[in-house]
Design a protein around this motif. Structure first.
Motif, PDB file in Angstrom:
ATOM      1  N   MET A   1       0.818  -1.220   0.000  1.00  0.00           N
ATOM      2  CA  MET A   1       0.000   0.000   0.000  1.00  0.00           C
ATOM      3  C   MET A   1       0.853   1.272   0.000  1.00  0.00           C
ATOM      4  O   MET A   1       0.584   2.206  -0.750  1.00  0.00           O
ATOM      5  N   LEU A   2       1.883   1.314   0.826  1.00  0.00           N
ATOM      6  CA  LEU A   2       2.716   2.514   0.913  1.00  0.00           C
ATOM      7  C   LEU A   2       3.769   2.561  -0.180  1.00  0.00           C
ATOM      8  O   LEU A   2       4.069   3.632  -0.724  1.00  0.00           O
ATOM      9  N   TYR A   3       4.344   1.397  -0.502  1.00  0.00           N
ATOM     10  CA  TYR A   3       5.424   1.354  -1.481  1.00  0.00           C
ATOM     11  C   TYR A   3       5.155   0.246  -2.492  1.00  0.00           C
ATOM     12  O   TYR A   3       5.683  -0.854  -2.386  1.00  0.00           O
ATOM     13  N   PRO A   4       4.302   0.514  -3.475  1.00  0.00           N
ATOM     14  CA  PRO A   4       4.031  -0.500  -4.499  1.00  0.00           C
ATOM     15  C   PRO A   4       5.238  -0.678  -5.415  1.00  0.00           C
ATOM     16  O   PRO A   4       5.662   0.250  -6.107  1.00  0.00           O
ATOM     17  N   ARG A   5       5.819  -1.832  -5.396  1.00  0.00           N
ATOM     18  CA  ARG A   5       6.986  -2.130  -6.221  1.00  0.00           C
ATOM     19  C   ARG A   5       7.037  -3.630  -6.482  1.00  0.00           C
ATOM     20  O   ARG A   5       6.242  -4.391  -5.942  1.00  0.00           O
ATOM     21  N   ASP A   6       7.984  -4.050  -7.330  1.00  0.00           N
ATOM     22  CA  ASP A   6       8.143  -5.472  -7.603  1.00  0.00           C
ATOM     23  C   ASP A   6       8.415  -6.231  -6.303  1.00  0.00           C
ATOM     24  O   ASP A   6       8.970  -5.679  -5.348  1.00  0.00           O
ATOM     25  N   PHE A   7       8.031  -7.499  -6.278  1.00  0.00           N
ATOM     26  CA  PHE A   7       8.264  -8.321  -5.101  1.00  0.00           C
ATOM     27  C   PHE A   7       8.897  -9.643  -5.533  1.00  0.00           C
ATOM     28  O   PHE A   7       9.039  -9.923  -6.735  1.00  0.00           O
ATOM     29  N   LEU A   8       9.304 -10.456  -4.551  1.00  0.00           N
ATOM     30  CA  LEU A   8      10.023 -11.694  -4.824  1.00  0.00           C
ATOM     31  C   LEU A   8       9.183 -12.912  -4.451  1.00  0.00           C
ATOM     32  O   LEU A   8       8.430 -12.890  -3.478  1.00  0.00           O
ATOM     33  N   VAL A   9       9.338 -13.960  -5.232  1.00  0.00           N
ATOM     34  CA  VAL A   9       8.716 -15.241  -4.946  1.00  0.00           C
ATOM     35  C   VAL A   9       9.799 -16.313  -5.047  1.00  0.00           C
ATOM     36  O   VAL A   9      10.507 -16.378  -6.063  1.00  0.00           O
ATOM     37  N   THR A  10       9.935 -17.127  -4.014  1.00  0.00           N
ATOM     38  CA  THR A  10      10.894 -18.221  -4.058  1.00  0.00           C
ATOM     39  C   THR A  10      10.182 -19.529  -4.377  1.00  0.00           C
ATOM     40  O   THR A  10       9.027 -19.742  -3.997  1.00  0.00           O
ATOM     41  N   THR A  11      10.853 -20.406  -5.098  1.00  0.00           N
ATOM     42  CA  THR A  11      10.288 -21.699  -5.470  1.00  0.00           C
ATOM     43  C   THR A  11      10.511 -22.710  -4.346  1.00  0.00           C
ATOM     44  O   THR A  11      11.131 -22.412  -3.330  1.00  0.00           O
ATOM     45  N   LYS A  12      10.024 -23.908  -4.556  1.00  0.00           N
ATOM     46  CA  LYS A  12      10.384 -25.005  -3.665  1.00  0.00           C
ATOM     47  C   LYS A  12      11.852 -25.361  -3.868  1.00  0.00           C
ATOM     48  O   LYS A  12      12.489 -24.930  -4.834  1.00  0.00           O
ATOM     49  N   GLU A  13      12.380 -26.162  -2.962  1.00  0.00           N
ATOM     50  CA  GLU A  13      13.761 -26.609  -3.099  1.00  0.00           C
ATOM     51  C   GLU A  13      13.878 -27.669  -4.189  1.00  0.00           C
ATOM     52  O   GLU A  13      12.919 -28.391  -4.487  1.00  0.00           O
ATOM     53  N   GLU A  14      15.054 -27.740  -4.790  1.00  0.00           N
ATOM     54  CA  GLU A  14      15.326 -28.793  -5.756  1.00  0.00           C
ATOM     55  C   GLU A  14      15.238 -30.160  -5.083  1.00  0.00           C
ATOM     56  O   GLU A  14      15.353 -30.283  -3.871  1.00  0.00           O
ATOM     57  N   ARG A  15      15.052 -31.183  -5.892  1.00  0.00           N
ATOM     58  CA  ARG A  15      15.073 -32.541  -5.360  1.00  0.00           C
ATOM     59  C   ARG A  15      16.438 -32.819  -4.728  1.00  0.00           C
ATOM     60  O   ARG A  15      17.480 -32.523  -5.309  1.00  0.00           O
ATOM     61  N   ASP A  16      16.437 -33.383  -3.517  1.00  0.00           N
ATOM     62  CA  ASP A  16      17.679 -33.760  -2.826  1.00  0.00           C
ATOM     63  C   ASP A  16      18.622 -32.576  -2.669  1.00  0.00           C
ATOM     64  O   ASP A  16      19.844 -32.697  -2.826  1.00  0.00           O
TER      65      ASP A  16
END
Length: 276
Positions: free
Chosen positions: A69-84
């Motif tokens: 709301m105050l600072y609309p900007r790009d954000f980050l999304v992390t994936t699941k971990e790789e297998r093993d």
């Protein structure tokens, strides 16, 4: 992978539907201040918020908006971990489009959660001899588009566009006719793209034959295939309506579908006429 089945030229195609302008900015990383399968908006984490335990299908987009709301900007999304492995990838995602309704917000939330559920370097979810894809199938019907783009609404849209040459007057006329959300729906949908999965498509006639064969035993596979085929037909009809509305308002096709190599490939649209 979110899979949108659709019919084109007598074949059932499967397309991956995803957000545009999403960039993978890190591969095979593990940060002390970030965990896998998370969303980070202005340094605040979805995993640390009350939204993380919510069963609301729109918890994802509500978290993103509340922290922007105050600072609309790009954000980050992390994936699941790789297998093993403890390593994961990181996406940078632009701010969500303007909300139209809760059902379409759910589509956006599903797209974000699909990034969170991604397993890096995982082999394709498709096999060439599959009848039904292993991705998470979705239908445009689930997001209220059948009601918003009902035939009577498209009739109103076509009449206004044809009878009023000054497009500056359209918003007021759309509002009066009760179809003011249609341009907003088009703008929302244009935040997505559909990549045609080249390894998987099947003649519609063949799918019908398989469904008829399984109908004898009424198995779970039969019910799943029947639902899948229904979704493909519904998605085709609704996509045609979205494209029709886009042509009416913006005088151009939707350009939503692409092949794997990014060459534009439009699903053929029937010549629809919604005049009464």
């Amino acid at each position: 992978m979110l899979v949108l089945p659709i019919i084109s030229k007598g074949r059932v195609l499967n397309v991956q539907i995803r957000l545009k302008n999403v960039e993978k900015i890190r591969k095979k990383v593990s940060f002390n201040d970030a965990i896998a399968s998370d969303i980070i908006v202005n340094r605040e984490k979805f995993s640390d918020s009350s939204y993380n335990n919510s069963k609301d299908p729109n918890a994802t987009i509500n978290f993103i908006k509340s922290r922007s709301m105050l600072y609309p900007r790009d954000f980050l999304v992390t994936t699941k971990e790789e297998r093993d492995s403890t390593l994961y990838d990181v996406y940078r995602v632009p701010q969500p489009p303007k909300s139209v309704n809760e059902k379409l917000d759910t589509l956006y939330s599903k797209a974000i959660n699909d990034l969170r559920k991604e397993i890096p370097n995982r082999k394709s979810e498709y096999a060439k001899d599959d009848i039904r894809p292993k991705g998470r199938c979705i239908s445009f019907e689930d997001f209220g588009l059948s009601e918003e783009l009902a035939d009577e609404n498209l009739v109103k849209l076509q009449r206004i566009v044809k009878e009023e040459p000054n497009s500056a007057n359209w918003p007021k006329l759309f509002e009066k006719a009760g179809i003011a959300d249609i341009p907003s729906i088009l703008n929302f949908i244009n935040n997505f793209e559909c990549i045609i999965v080249s390894d998987y498509n099947i003649p519609e006639k063949h799918l019908q034959e398989v469904i008829n064969l399984f109908s004898i035993i009424n198995s779970r596979e039969y019910r799943n295939l029947k639902k899948y085929y229904h979704s493909a037909k519904a998605n085709t009809e609704i996509y045609n309506k979205i494209d029709f509305a886009n042509r009416m308002i913006y005088d151009r096709p939707l350009n939503l579908f692409y092949t794997d190599d990014k060459a534009k490939k439009l699903v053929k649209v029937r010549e629809e006429n919604y005049e009464a």
